[in-house]
Design an enzyme around this catalytic site. Structure first.
Site, short mmCIF file in Angstrom:
data_model
loop_
_atom_site.label_atom_id
_atom_site.label_comp_id
_atom_site.label_asym_id
_atom_site.label_seq_id
_atom_site.Cartn_x
_atom_site.Cartn_y
_atom_site.Cartn_z
N PHE A 312 0.85 -1.19 0.00
CA PHE A 312 0.00 0.00 0.00
C PHE A 312 0.89 1.24 0.00
CE2 PHE A 312 -3.14 2.54 2.89
CZ PHE A 312 -3.52 3.32 1.81
N CYS A 313 0.67 2.12 -0.98
CA CYS A 313 1.38 3.40 -1.08
C CYS A 313 2.89 3.17 -1.11
CB CYS A 313 0.95 4.32 0.05
SG CYS A 313 1.52 6.03 -0.13
N VAL A 314 3.65 3.79 -0.22
CA VAL A 314 5.10 3.58 -0.20
C VAL A 314 5.43 2.12 0.07
CG1 VAL A 314 7.26 4.28 0.88
CG2 VAL A 314 5.46 5.96 0.54
N GLY A 316 3.91 -0.29 -1.27
CA GLY A 316 3.89 -0.90 -2.59
C GLY A 316 5.18 -0.67 -3.35
N LEU A 340 -1.61 -1.08 -4.09
CA LEU A 340 -2.70 -0.14 -3.81
C LEU A 340 -2.13 1.28 -3.75
CD1 LEU A 340 -4.48 -2.05 -0.88
CD2 LEU A 340 -4.81 -2.33 -3.35
#
Length: 582
Positions: A312-314, A316, A340
């Site tokens: 998720f975000c960083v 990812g 994500l």
């Protein structure tokens, strides 16, 4: 990076609200400071900009006309006209603004001036980064100057002070002093929430830890689980429990309910002792180590040693780096990857780009690039400045001018639980992503001792983006479809960076967009994809669950206890690391 168009879940405002540590007392005009620093830096010429005189004259003429109409409305008791438009702005929506013509006129005059300044900023002829920073700085000043932010000009606050015989002002002063003492602005009633009790409460055990993270294995909720486990990598810039707020909006619990043996990384909140950690450390000793432990626990020696992964975000971005490193080493054991709101191509960084230029990155490298911390307070301040009306000034008015206690909201509790980042890790990330965009180019940068090649990744991928995301513009997330070479599914959700992701299937809210089943290939551009996509009601979680089930292998009996003989439970979830405050 994590909290505008719209961003996180729409919080209850003070009678209405917002999120994230503003740092407003000391850090507000960072973008403007960055612009001036860049202009003065060696070898950085002064930014060139101009405004078309004809356009200035046109804007000036329009301002005078609108000002004349405002003055006419003020003098005519029966006129509504321009003054009636004031209440369309939620800062001035309360009846007391409309009932007092002087207050309504002050608000209308402010809105007129704000439009004029922003129009001027929009019509500056300059390079796009300069225009973006200039408009951002003007927007910060405009939002701070609203009459609602000042007690003598706010009829709501004055009326409440009269009705409470000054008690609201005494309460506001107490709120201000308490926030000053704790070093951050209160955004929710924090006494309602407790990590491990009613947030981050999904049952599980910590089965591994090192100085960088704890690994949590969640207790199965089904008699059978899929053979391939799921490892979730949250952003290191926030606490992991954004994915496990409460049972009815927990993505973690949803995954467990779908029969996935689920693990999550709980990053440690770094202190000075961890101030020398690098990006490589987060990839090698963080994500890759977590993957190895999950494989050893869940797969054992039965021959199926693959796992599914989600970032998720960083988180990812870190996950994609780890997968590419394993690929280069010939050790790939990830069967699939879910990303994500993740950027791998940083061509368009959205509004966060105002904080990144050569001068600002060089300053970070010189001050904390060899050791030190990027503090949670400073990070939270930057994110708050992206939506100052919602994330700062709403609380100035509610907490201090009106003496109110913010209502309880789980997302805001999480948002105030900020984290530090090691300076070397943060400085490397800024330069190689936001500033130079090197990750997308095969071999342009080394990570954990190998040339990074994200295009070598060929496992199935599920890429999710949020349509109104100001932190990871959805077009930037879509660009990952051109980097990853395996079969890829792209899904676009409604709302922003947080609310789009945390959209529980059982609530059946919002919508998402998917490609028709007849389309086999993803279009080259994000807009072409959107033109061909079909809107579906409800959460994207259901679509992801169907996709992940196809990647998860056969069902087997759920384990009777967490960990294994090598990795024994250390403590119950959520563990110690998530409780450490910045």
């Amino acid at each position: 990076m994590d909290q505008p168009t719209s961003t996180a879940a729409e919080p209850p405002r003070h009678t209405g609200t917002a999120a994230s540590d503003p740092g407003w007392l000391h850090e507000w005009p960072q973008a403007w400071t960055g612009l001036m620093r860049a202009a003065a830096a060696p070898r950085n010429p002064l930014p060139q900009w101009a405004i078309d005189p004809a356009r200035v004259q046109e804007l000036q003429s329009r301002y005078v006309d609108e000002f004349r109409r405002l003055w006419t409305d003020l003098l005519d008791p029966d006129a509504a006209g321009a003054l009636s438009q004031v209440q369309q702005d939620r800062r001035f929506a309360a009846g007391s603004w409309g009932e007092n013509r002087i207050s309504a006129y002050a608000a209308a005059l402010y809105l007129l001036g704000a439009r004029a300044l922003l129009d001027l900023a929009d019509n500056v002829q300059a390079d796009e980064p300069v225009k973006q920073k200039l408009r951002f700085a003007v927007q910060q000043w405009v939002d701070a100057a609203a009459p609602s932010n000042f007690l003598p000009l706010n009829p709501e606050a004055l009326d409440k002070a009269l009705k409470t015989q000054g008690q609201s002002l005494r309460d506001g002063m107490s709120n201000w002093l308490a926030d000053l003492q704790q070093g951050r602005m209160t955004q929710t009633d924090e006494s309602v929430f407790e990590v491990g009790r009613n947030v981050a409460s999904t049952a599980g055990e910590v089965v591994f830890e090192n100085p960088l993270f704890q690994l949590i294995e969640y207790r199965p909720l089904t008699a059978k689980v899929h053979a391939r486990p799921l490892l979730i990598v949250p952003p290191s810039i926030n606490k992991y429990y954004i994915l496990d707020l409460q049972p009815d909006n927990s993505l973690v619990r949803f995954a467990v309910e779908q029969g996935h043996r689920t693990f999550i990384v709980s990053w440690r909140n770094p202190d000075a002792s961890l101030g020398r950690l690098t990006w490589d450390d987060y990839v090698e000793d963080g994500v890759i180590r977590a993957m190895e432990v999950v494989r050893d626990i869940a797969c054992g020696d039965d021959g199926d040693r693959e796992i599914n992964t989600l970032g998720f975000c960083v988180g990812g971005t870190l996950l994609a780096n780890a997968l590419a490193v394993l690929q280069a080493r010939g050790r790939q054991f990830a069967h699939s990857a879910t990303l994500l709101t993740t950027m791998l191509d940083f061509s368009d960084t959205g509004v966060l780009g105002v904080y990144v230029d050569e001068a600002s990155v060089a300053l970070r490298e010189a001050t904390i690039g060899k050791g030190g911390l990027m503090t949670g307070r400073e990070l939270a301040s930057a994110f708050s400045s992206l939506r100052p009306n919602d994330l700062v000034w709403n609380y100035v008015v509610g907490n201090y001018l009106k003496g109110e206690t913010p209502p309880p909201f789980d997302l805001l509790y999480w948002n105030s639980d900020s984290t530090n980042l090691p300076g070397p890790m943060f400085a490397w990330y800024l330069r190689n992503t936001y500033l130079e965009n090197r990750m997308r180019e095969p071999g342009a940068v080394q990570v954990a001792g190998v040339p990074l090649d994200l295009q070598s990744l060929r496992m199935p991928a599920y890429i999710y983006a949020s349509r109104e995301d100001h932190i990871v513009p959805w077009g930037s997330a879509y660009a990952s479809t051109g980097i990853l070479k395996g079969p890829t599914r792209f899904v676009l959700g409604a709302s922003g960076h947080i609310a789009g992701v945390i959209n529980p299937a059982k609530r059946n809210k919002r919508s998402h967009w998917i490609m028709p089943a007849s389309r086999r290939r993803l279009p080259a551009t994000a807009q072409a994809w959107l033109d061909a996509a079909q809107e579906q009601p409800g959460s994207w979680w259901t679509d992801w669950a169907q996709w992940l089930a196809r990647q998860a292998g056969p069902e087997i009996a759920a384990p009777g206890k967490p960990g294994n003989s090598r990795y024994r439970p250390i403590e119950p979830a959520p563990g110690r690391y998530v409780r450490q405050r910045a």
